[in-house]
Write a protein that holds these residues in place. Sequence first.
Motif, PDB file in Angstrom:
ATOM      1  N   THR A 281      26.291  -4.843  -2.455  1.00 36.10           N
ATOM      2  CA  THR A 281      26.817  -3.895  -3.236  1.00 36.10           C
ATOM      3  C   THR A 281      27.208  -2.614  -2.355  1.00 36.10           C
ATOM      4  O   THR A 281      26.896  -2.484  -1.269  1.00 36.10           O
ATOM      5  CB  THR A 281      25.653  -3.442  -4.440  1.00 36.10           C
ATOM      6  OG1 THR A 281      26.187  -2.282  -5.238  1.00 36.10           O
ATOM      7  CG2 THR A 281      24.368  -2.975  -3.692  1.00 36.10           C
ATOM      8  N   SER A 282      27.797  -1.719  -3.185  1.00 38.32           N
ATOM      9  CA  SER A 282      28.123  -0.614  -2.108  1.00 38.32           C
ATOM     10  C   SER A 282      26.982   0.111  -1.960  1.00 38.32           C
ATOM     11  O   SER A 282      26.236   0.348  -2.532  1.00 38.32           O
ATOM     12  CB  SER A 282      29.181  -0.075  -3.000  1.00 38.32           C
ATOM     13  OG  SER A 282      28.922   0.663  -4.236  1.00 38.32           O
ATOM     14  N   LYS A 283      27.150   1.311  -0.970  1.00 35.52           N
ATOM     15  CA  LYS A 283      26.276   2.170  -0.587  1.00 35.52           C
ATOM     16  C   LYS A 283      25.957   2.953  -1.522  1.00 35.52           C
ATOM     17  O   LYS A 283      24.860   3.597  -1.837  1.00 35.52           O
ATOM     18  CB  LYS A 283      26.699   2.923   0.972  1.00 35.52           C
ATOM     19  CG  LYS A 283      25.612   3.977   1.486  1.00 35.52           C
ATOM     20  CD  LYS A 283      25.926   4.483   2.626  1.00 35.52           C
ATOM     21  CE  LYS A 283      24.748   5.438   3.211  1.00 35.52           C
ATOM     22  NZ  LYS A 283      24.745   6.558   2.230  1.00 35.52           N
ATOM     23  N   GLU A 284      26.802   3.576  -2.483  1.00 40.53           N
ATOM     24  CA  GLU A 284      26.798   4.456  -3.629  1.00 40.53           C
ATOM     25  C   GLU A 284      25.711   3.803  -4.643  1.00 40.53           C
ATOM     26  O   GLU A 284      24.975   4.503  -5.097  1.00 40.53           O
ATOM     27  CB  GLU A 284      28.105   4.787  -4.072  1.00 40.53           C
ATOM     28  CG  GLU A 284      29.101   5.791  -3.192  1.00 40.53           C
ATOM     29  CD  GLU A 284      29.625   4.979  -1.949  1.00 40.53           C
ATOM     30  OE1 GLU A 284      29.655   3.865  -2.260  1.00 40.53           O
ATOM     31  OE2 GLU A 284      30.214   5.543  -1.392  1.00 40.53           O
ATOM     32  N   LYS A 285      26.258   2.547  -4.901  1.00 45.75           N
ATOM     33  CA  LYS A 285      25.356   2.128  -6.122  1.00 45.75           C
ATOM     34  C   LYS A 285      23.857   1.823  -5.578  1.00 45.75           C
ATOM     35  O   LYS A 285      22.877   2.034  -6.305  1.00 45.75           O
ATOM     36  CB  LYS A 285      25.944   0.832  -6.454  1.00 45.75           C
ATOM     37  CG  LYS A 285      26.946   0.879  -7.064  1.00 45.75           C
ATOM     38  CD  LYS A 285      27.829  -0.483  -7.741  1.00 45.75           C
ATOM     39  CE  LYS A 285      28.963  -0.369  -8.381  1.00 45.75           C
ATOM     40  NZ  LYS A 285      29.765  -1.447  -8.743  1.00 45.75           N
ATOM     41  N   ARG A 286      23.656   1.585  -4.439  1.00 49.46           N
ATOM     42  CA  ARG A 286      22.346   1.193  -3.707  1.00 49.46           C
ATOM     43  C   ARG A 286      21.672   2.479  -3.704  1.00 49.46           C
ATOM     44  O   ARG A 286      20.306   2.681  -4.069  1.00 49.46           O
ATOM     45  CB  ARG A 286      22.453   0.545  -2.338  1.00 49.46           C
ATOM     46  CG  ARG A 286      21.002   0.251  -1.669  1.00 49.46           C
ATOM     47  CD  ARG A 286      21.313  -0.510  -0.443  1.00 49.46           C
ATOM     48  NE  ARG A 286      21.912  -1.618  -0.726  1.00 49.46           N
ATOM     49  CZ  ARG A 286      21.641  -2.736  -1.048  1.00 49.46           C
ATOM     50  NH1 ARG A 286      20.186  -3.173  -1.443  1.00 49.46           N
ATOM     51  NH2 ARG A 286      22.385  -4.134  -1.228  1.00 49.46           N
TER      52      ARG A 286
END
Length: 532
Positions: free
Chosen positions: A295-300
């Motif tokens: 997943t993307s860093k923002e979602k994580r």
Amino acid sequence: MKAVFGGGGGGAGPGGPRGGGGGGAFLFTITPEGDDVLTHEVATALRLKARDGAVRAAAGAVAAALDLDAPRSQKAAPVASIAGDAAKPPVQPGAPAKVSLVGEKSAPASSPEEENRLSPSERRIQVLREYYRSHIDPIGRIVADELARLKDEETVIKLRLPQTLVLEERKKPRQAYIFKRGVYKNRGENVGPATPAVLPPMDRGAPRNRLGLAEWLVSGRHPLTSRVLVNRVWKQYFGAGLVRTAEDFGTRGELPTHPDLLDYLATELVDGKWDLKKLHRRIVLSATYRQASSTSKEKRDRDPENRLLARGPRLRLSAEMVRDNALAVSGLLYEKIGGPSVRPPQPAGAGKTVAGPMPDAHRRDRGEKQYRRALYVYWKREAPYPSMVNFDAVKRDSCTVTRPDTTTPLQALTLLNDPVYVECARMLGQRMIRDREAVRRARDLKKPEEDARRLAYGFRLCTSRAPTEPELQVLRKLLDDQRAHFKGHAEEAKKLLVVGDARVDEALDPAEAAAWACVASALLNLDATIHR
């Protein structure tokens, strides 16, 4: 039995002298009493059986004394002991010997209630009668010896039978009370068997015992059993349950992150008659489970614990799955279902504890049995299987709902050096060389491309995906380094290839087989291999 006795006087009794005086004969009947009285036919049969046994024993002893064709065990028996041992049954080696006790009964023992109804004088008379019947009376002695032999035979048979513990309900349930202010001496209201008042009650016709409780637990009206079960199954697939505190559904536990989903799955489980296979299939085929774990860093950063289920799970395999996966990809897994436990090989000294070495700690199984699933591995609490303990398997000395999930250097050392995983690496290396699919992939190619195809095949077996180009370059370099090393150290290659019972094809070059075994060991130790 009837008897006639003559009295004094002028008459002459049977066989008595003639004389004067009055008198006469009187008649009385002797009636045997007791539950151990035998009929004439039974007594005769027992006498004949004892006599036949004595005759056979005497014939064997005489034949042994005359050096005839008798067994050696009988030749050593002295003739003088025939008369004394004739009426005794032969004692088998290892069988419990008969012990004669005063009051030993030749009939079934009476119940404690019957014993308590007797007065002291009646009990004394009963004991004397039983002693006379089992030690003095000829027929009673035969019966006592036969009963003792049958009891010894029953004991031996019971020792040979498999046993298990079975819980039984008490005939008279123990009374329970409410203790006032918690003091056990201050009893309050009597409390009978029932379920908590906050939950639906049991059926009126249900028995108030363990059977009734079990039926209540799996009834459709009970709200907890199905939800607890669904939550634990969900935790196996996603690493965390819909209720994060899987071990605590009480007031101190967390609330479910998706209560409607939990209710839906629990209701489906009950309506489907507790079909667990259907529940597992529903979860693994769902869009939620089939998501990618990347997943993307923002979602994580927004959802680090994946409580919103916006990505697929990424979990390390359990201790049992790590071993089973290594056996499966190497082709060694023996897929038999059921049967006794197995003892696979383990490092030397693993059976030692604080109290010293355990008995049979180093005894291991051979053949295909040792390659069975970890479910069947023999487990000893004082000395548990070490490789599984390194992967957070619990010692089973207490109930554990949630296992810890750690990453330690011991896990990498286990995968690189444990005898089981070294043997799996050898056979995986041979599989990358000789497997039909590997040969087909590398056919009509030059050596570098051939090695790359074989490495990609082994990587896919272990991780279920194709390797990236940087990963493939690292594996190529490792293979070349190991080839060069083992060509100059032939003895090390031979030592590596003899670890375990499975044998590498002798037609293979030892240096080549050892090099591929080291590459396979690295594949089994990859983080992508032991995670899903």
